[in-house]
Design an enzyme around this catalytic site. Structure first.
Site, PDB file in Angstrom:
ATOM      1  N   CYS A 198     -26.578  78.030 -29.542  1.00  0.00           N
ATOM      2  CA  CYS A 198     -27.874  77.725 -28.920  1.00  0.00           C
ATOM      3  C   CYS A 198     -28.836  78.906 -29.011  1.00  0.00           C
ATOM      4  O   CYS A 198     -30.059  78.710 -29.057  1.00  0.00           O
ATOM      5  CB  CYS A 198     -27.684  77.339 -27.449  1.00  0.00           C
ATOM      6  SG  CYS A 198     -26.979  75.688 -27.202  1.00  0.00           S
ATOM      7  N   ASP A 201     -13.830  57.582 -22.841  1.00  0.00           N
ATOM      8  CA  ASP A 201     -14.939  57.642 -21.887  1.00  0.00           C
ATOM      9  C   ASP A 201     -14.695  56.977 -20.525  1.00  0.00           C
ATOM     10  O   ASP A 201     -15.438  57.223 -19.586  1.00  0.00           O
ATOM     11  CB  ASP A 201     -16.194  57.027 -22.527  1.00  0.00           C
ATOM     12  CG  ASP A 201     -17.453  57.319 -21.735  1.00  0.00           C
ATOM     13  OD1 ASP A 201     -17.513  58.367 -21.094  1.00  0.00           O
ATOM     14  OD2 ASP A 201     -18.376  56.491 -21.773  1.00  0.00           O
ATOM     15  N   CYS A 213     -34.102  71.895 -24.925  1.00  0.00           N
ATOM     16  CA  CYS A 213     -33.527  70.822 -24.107  1.00  0.00           C
ATOM     17  C   CYS A 213     -33.821  71.011 -22.629  1.00  0.00           C
ATOM     18  O   CYS A 213     -34.018  70.032 -21.897  1.00  0.00           O
ATOM     19  CB  CYS A 213     -32.018  70.714 -24.352  1.00  0.00           C
ATOM     20  SG  CYS A 213     -31.074  72.190 -23.914  1.00  0.00           S
ATOM     21  N   CYS A 236     -32.813  79.418 -27.673  1.00  0.00           N
ATOM     22  CA  CYS A 236     -33.533  78.134 -27.597  1.00  0.00           C
ATOM     23  C   CYS A 236     -33.433  77.525 -26.204  1.00  0.00           C
ATOM     24  O   CYS A 236     -32.358  77.505 -25.593  1.00  0.00           O
ATOM     25  CB  CYS A 236     -32.958  77.176 -28.633  1.00  0.00           C
ATOM     26  SG  CYS A 236     -33.745  75.544 -28.632  1.00  0.00           S
ATOM     27  N   CYS A 266     -33.356  65.370 -23.997  1.00  0.00           N
ATOM     28  CA  CYS A 266     -32.705  66.659 -24.236  1.00  0.00           C
ATOM     29  C   CYS A 266     -31.876  66.642 -25.511  1.00  0.00           C
ATOM     30  O   CYS A 266     -31.667  67.690 -26.135  1.00  0.00           O
ATOM     31  CB  CYS A 266     -31.861  67.072 -23.033  1.00  0.00           C
ATOM     32  SG  CYS A 266     -30.451  66.007 -22.676  1.00  0.00           S
ATOM     33  N   CYS A 314     -31.158  63.563 -13.015  1.00  0.00           N
ATOM     34  CA  CYS A 314     -31.124  63.142 -14.414  1.00  0.00           C
ATOM     35  C   CYS A 314     -31.501  61.662 -14.546  1.00  0.00           C
ATOM     36  O   CYS A 314     -30.953  60.807 -13.849  1.00  0.00           O
ATOM     37  CB  CYS A 314     -29.724  63.378 -14.974  1.00  0.00           C
ATOM     38  SG  CYS A 314     -29.487  62.786 -16.656  1.00  0.00           S
ATOM     39  N   CYS A 360     -31.769  58.265 -21.028  1.00  0.00           N
ATOM     40  CA  CYS A 360     -32.813  59.176 -21.488  1.00  0.00           C
ATOM     41  C   CYS A 360     -32.234  60.012 -22.618  1.00  0.00           C
ATOM     42  O   CYS A 360     -31.127  60.540 -22.502  1.00  0.00           O
ATOM     43  CB  CYS A 360     -33.274  60.077 -20.338  1.00  0.00           C
ATOM     44  SG  CYS A 360     -34.528  61.300 -20.794  1.00  0.00           S
ATOM     45  N   CYS A 395     -36.951  68.343 -20.219  1.00  0.00           N
ATOM     46  CA  CYS A 395     -36.461  67.413 -19.198  1.00  0.00           C
ATOM     47  C   CYS A 395     -37.575  67.031 -18.224  1.00  0.00           C
ATOM     48  O   CYS A 395     -38.130  67.895 -17.538  1.00  0.00           O
ATOM     49  CB  CYS A 395     -35.293  68.020 -18.434  1.00  0.00           C
ATOM     50  SG  CYS A 395     -34.637  66.915 -17.157  1.00  0.00           S
ATOM     51  N   CYS A 419     -33.226  68.744 -29.795  1.00  0.00           N
ATOM     52  CA  CYS A 419     -32.325  69.805 -30.258  1.00  0.00           C
ATOM     53  C   CYS A 419     -32.578  70.116 -31.737  1.00  0.00           C
ATOM     54  O   CYS A 419     -32.521  69.217 -32.587  1.00  0.00           O
ATOM     55  CB  CYS A 419     -30.872  69.391 -30.058  1.00  0.00           C
ATOM     56  SG  CYS A 419     -29.685  70.640 -30.616  1.00  0.00           S
TER      57      CYS A 419
END
Length: 370
Positions: free
Chosen positions: A183, A129, A189, A186, A239, A209, A236, A193, A243
């Site tokens: 997905c 990361d 998500c 759908c 989203c 965001c 946050c 938001c 799911c």
């Protein structure tokens, strides 16, 4: 070699391990360039400065042939959306309520790398990361999951709550099949938001965001997003949490990722009282520590402004009108304007966002009975 690395990864406690080629052309680099050229990365200048290195794994390391992608589940023991109604408490993203995942994930990944090198004599590099490597596209290419319409990785087996790590190697390993997109039609998500950060499916405008605004953004939060932040003070999860694939998610088995008691629903009044030393002590070993007390307090004050709790004015807002940091002072002004509209209205708060604390205090004190 493939079976060895996967078995070793699972033995080390990883929940997923898959392999893909690191030296093949892919479209992720083109998507990243378009993202940056559109300015959707906001103030994250490092995405521009490292763009060329991010475009492909071989830009990081020319000898890389294969990527071993591991996933570690950090699933919560509750629905994070329920926290949004507890407006007197700070809502912290699930991943940040326990210990910093970087340390644990990298330790296990290094153990995997050592075992792999001992077995194969290959060269390796590990990433968690913090390096300019696109883990999510690699994870999708390796079949760990797919990037959903919110651009995050989704696993059919583990849902949305996955930390990712990558081991690049110059060994030529047999690649797994990539995961296909599940997905369908759908839009959960996208529709959930609060700041409409998705211009289209599979596209994110980071500038809108809340995770970006509360973590990466160093300046005052733009006024258009403050009310929508609610009580979200660090990140946050909306989203991710909505799911439908999370019906397969499990609670994290790694205790380091379990929420610390003091971070499950910390009171905004207590958080607003943190000085720098207390902030560092509370968030020692937490990813929250890296944003610093001032940015964190900015977020807390916005949450206070959204709380509708007038009892927070005296002890939690007024003292910060004299804070040395102008971003904190500006957030305090806005919070006061929300909780005591007879003193400030929102337009006036916007004008005063960067005014001196003396001016702010003088106006508030001029109110009868103040």
């Amino acid at each position: 070699m493939e079976d060895f690395v996967k078995t070793t990864a699972l033995d080390l406690g990883f929940d997923a391990c898959r392999i893909c080629r690191a030296d093949e052309p892919w479209q992720a680099g083109e998507r990243l360039v378009a993202f940056v050229e559109a300015g959707r990365h906001g103030s994250m200048e490092w995405m521009e400065t490292t763009l060329e290195r991010r475009k492909a794994p071989t830009s990081m390391w020319a000898e890389a042939k294969s990527a071993v992608v591991v996933g570690l589940n950090y699933g919560p023991d509750h629905d994070p959306m329920t926290m949004l109604a507890r407006t007197d408490e700070g809502n912290i993203s699930v991943y940040a309520r326990g210990k910093d995942y970087h340390d644990l994930l990298k330790k296990r990944l290094k153990a995997l790398a050592r075992a792999f090198v001992t077995q194969t004599q290959a060269q390796v590099k590990v990433f968690v990361d913090t390096a300019p490597l696109m883990e999510k596209p690699l994870a999708a290419k390796a079949g760990v999951g797919w990037q959903g319409k919110h651009t995050n990785l989704v696993s059919r087996d583990l849902g949305s709550w996955l930390f990712l790590g990558v081991m690049l190697t110059d060994a030529e390993l047999e690649a797994d099949a990539p995961e296909i997109d599940h997905c369908g039609s759908c839009r959960a998500c996208l529709d959930v938001c609060p700041t409409k950060a998705f211009p289209a499916p599979y596209q994110l405008d980071a500038k809108r965001c809340i995770s970006y605004l509360t973590i990466e953004h160093k300046a005052p939060i733009p006024h258009e997003f403050r009310e929508a932040m609610g009580n979200r003070i660090y990140g946050c999860d909306d989203c991710l949490a909505v799911c439908p694939w999370n019906k397969f998610a499990e609670v994290a088995s790694e205790s380091a990722f379990w929420a610390r008691a003091e971070l499950k629903g910390p009171g905004l009044d207590e958080l607003s009282a943190l000085d720098d030393a207390a902030f560092r002590e509370l968030f020692s070993g937490s990813p929250i520590k890296r944003i610093g007390r001032d940015r964190f307090l900015r977020n807390v004050l916005i949450a206070i402004g959204n709380s509708a709790n007038h009892g927070l004015i005296e002890q939690s807002v007024i003292p910060h009108l004299a804070d040395p940091n102008p971003v904190v002072r500006g957030a305090a002004i806005w919070a006061l304007s929300r909780l005591d509209s007879a003193c400030f209205d929102v337009e006036k708060a916007a004008r005063l966002d960067h005014e001196t604390d003396e001016d702010v205090q003088a106006e508030w004190q001029s109110k009868p009975g103040a």
